[in-house]
Design an enzyme around this catalytic site. Sequence first.
Site, mmCIF file in Angstrom:
data_model
loop_
_atom_site.group_PDB
_atom_site.id
_atom_site.type_symbol
_atom_site.label_atom_id
_atom_site.label_comp_id
_atom_site.label_asym_id
_atom_site.label_seq_id
_atom_site.Cartn_x
_atom_site.Cartn_y
_atom_site.Cartn_z
ATOM 1 N N ARG A 28 0.800 -1.225 0.000
ATOM 2 C CA ARG A 28 0.000 0.000 0.000
ATOM 3 C C ARG A 28 0.829 1.270 0.000
ATOM 4 O O ARG A 28 0.567 2.191 -0.761
ATOM 5 C CB ARG A 28 -0.905 0.061 1.249
ATOM 6 C CG ARG A 28 -2.237 -0.569 1.085
ATOM 7 C CD ARG A 28 -2.681 -1.105 2.421
ATOM 8 N NE ARG A 28 -1.748 -2.148 2.809
ATOM 9 C CZ ARG A 28 -1.881 -3.409 2.446
ATOM 10 N NH1 ARG A 28 -2.909 -3.789 1.765
ATOM 11 N NH2 ARG A 28 -0.980 -4.310 2.788
ATOM 12 N N THR A 29 1.800 1.328 0.893
ATOM 13 C CA THR A 29 2.501 2.604 1.038
ATOM 14 C C THR A 29 3.221 2.954 -0.257
ATOM 15 O O THR A 29 3.085 4.054 -0.785
ATOM 16 C CB THR A 29 3.471 2.553 2.233
ATOM 17 O OG1 THR A 29 2.721 2.165 3.375
ATOM 18 C CG2 THR A 29 4.116 3.907 2.488
ATOM 19 N N ARG A 72 11.379 3.917 3.168
ATOM 20 C CA ARG A 72 11.027 2.963 4.233
ATOM 21 C C ARG A 72 12.273 2.172 4.584
ATOM 22 O O ARG A 72 13.021 1.745 3.692
ATOM 23 C CB ARG A 72 9.924 2.017 3.762
ATOM 24 C CG ARG A 72 9.725 0.851 4.710
ATOM 25 C CD ARG A 72 8.498 0.058 4.394
ATOM 26 N NE ARG A 72 7.294 0.810 4.728
ATOM 27 C CZ ARG A 72 6.070 0.277 4.748
ATOM 28 N NH1 ARG A 72 5.898 -0.991 4.444
ATOM 29 N NH2 ARG A 72 5.037 1.013 5.065
ATOM 30 N N LYS A 96 25.340 -4.025 -1.279
ATOM 31 C CA LYS A 96 26.807 -3.965 -1.394
ATOM 32 C C LYS A 96 27.416 -3.205 -0.224
ATOM 33 O O LYS A 96 28.618 -2.961 -0.193
ATOM 34 C CB LYS A 96 27.201 -3.255 -2.692
ATOM 35 C CG LYS A 96 26.665 -3.889 -3.953
ATOM 36 C CD LYS A 96 27.132 -3.049 -5.140
ATOM 37 C CE LYS A 96 26.471 -3.509 -6.430
ATOM 38 N NZ LYS A 96 26.699 -2.524 -7.499
ATOM 39 N N HIS A 106 5.278 6.081 11.339
ATOM 40 C CA HIS A 106 4.775 5.902 9.979
ATOM 41 C C HIS A 106 3.830 7.063 9.686
ATOM 42 O O HIS A 106 2.616 6.902 9.609
ATOM 43 C CB HIS A 106 4.042 4.559 9.893
ATOM 44 C CG HIS A 106 3.744 4.082 8.497
ATOM 45 N ND1 HIS A 106 3.810 4.902 7.384
ATOM 46 C CD2 HIS A 106 3.370 2.854 8.049
ATOM 47 C CE1 HIS A 106 3.478 4.188 6.316
ATOM 48 N NE2 HIS A 106 3.208 2.946 6.692
HETATM 49 C C1 NCD Z 1 1.864 -0.956 8.105
HETATM 50 C C2 NCD Z 1 3.360 -0.757 8.243
HETATM 51 O O1 NCD Z 1 4.106 -0.959 7.301
HETATM 52 O O2 NCD Z 1 3.726 -0.363 9.347
HETATM 53 N N1 NCD Z 1 1.477 -1.187 6.784
HETATM 54 C C3 NCD Z 1 1.205 -0.118 5.996
HETATM 55 O O3 NCD Z 1 2.056 0.682 5.693
HETATM 56 N N2 NCD Z 1 -0.066 0.072 5.618
HETATM 57 C C4 NCD Z 1 1.297 -1.930 9.048
HETATM 58 C C5 NCD Z 1 1.893 -3.296 9.120
HETATM 59 O O4 NCD Z 1 2.813 -3.644 8.400
HETATM 60 O O5 NCD Z 1 1.385 -4.066 9.943
#
Ligand code: NCD
Length: 310
Positions: A51-52, A101, A80, A129
Amino acid sequence: MKHLISPMDLTPEELSELLSLAQDIMKDPERYRHVCDGKKLATCFYEPSTRTRLSFESAMLNLGGSVLGFQSADSSSAAKGESVSDTIQIISYYADICAMRHPKEGAPYVASKHSRIPVINAGDGGHNHPTQTLTDLLTILELKGRLSDMTIGLCGDLKFGRTVHSLINAMVRYEGIKFILISPEELCIPAYLKEEVLDARGIPYKEVRSLDEVMPDLDILYMTRVQRERFFNEEDYIRLKNSFILTPEKMKLARDDMFVLHPLPRVNEISVEVDNDPRAAYFRQAGFGVYARMALIILMLGLKDRIPQV
Ligand code: NCD
């Protein structure tokens, strides 16, 4: 707005501007189709995501911009041994904004210190997040029409769940918010959040071990998965993974105007039979994420002037 590392990097005024811009985009997406023409978003993902990353990419494409990036540490020079600070210095030549991320807490912050372009934290380990929080706030606003005067139940892995940490940080700034923290003892929220955020601001909260007893009190139930990848051993994960499962029977205890949110992915903490309940809002929530990120990209790139007037 230079970087977005924690939800607290946005003032309440900036947050409210962002949410109203997102709502405006939802009403008339066509108007925003060329706001980011010629701009590039880099998605640097050192940890899995559906999703993100895809909602970031969809957001930039909806705005007329382009996207580039990598989706795992293995497919970047991290494999690397390259540091995030070196990587971001390079990405700064290739893109106008970066969503990152990383499994290590603080990595996007370190990147922001070496970056010449805005860095957005798209999830750093068990820490924060912020763009999920923007999605969550937009969802709550759309469903309930307000962000104040609400009892929010947070259920599941409150220790490692970064979405919960960011949501608490953001929600305490609204009036009349109460939290009910539903988790096994071993997965309760970190002490720093209790002491420095909830207690420090005098926010009412209680910690409970069962979902049933609190269902009737909730305006929002925010479910989370047990974060397997952050456990030190598999046995603990197996013991705790089924601590809470939301079922249609449990939904009967809730109010008609209560909504269930989940940042997703779901593992088995919400039974699929709940999906048809009109109060199950987690798939709609994932859709709202695109609009929240569109608004964020416009504001961070300073492109409000490019929005055509109606
Ligand atoms: C979440 C995350 O990555 O923290 N997912 C997301 O970005 N929608 C929640 C999760 O991974 O449980």
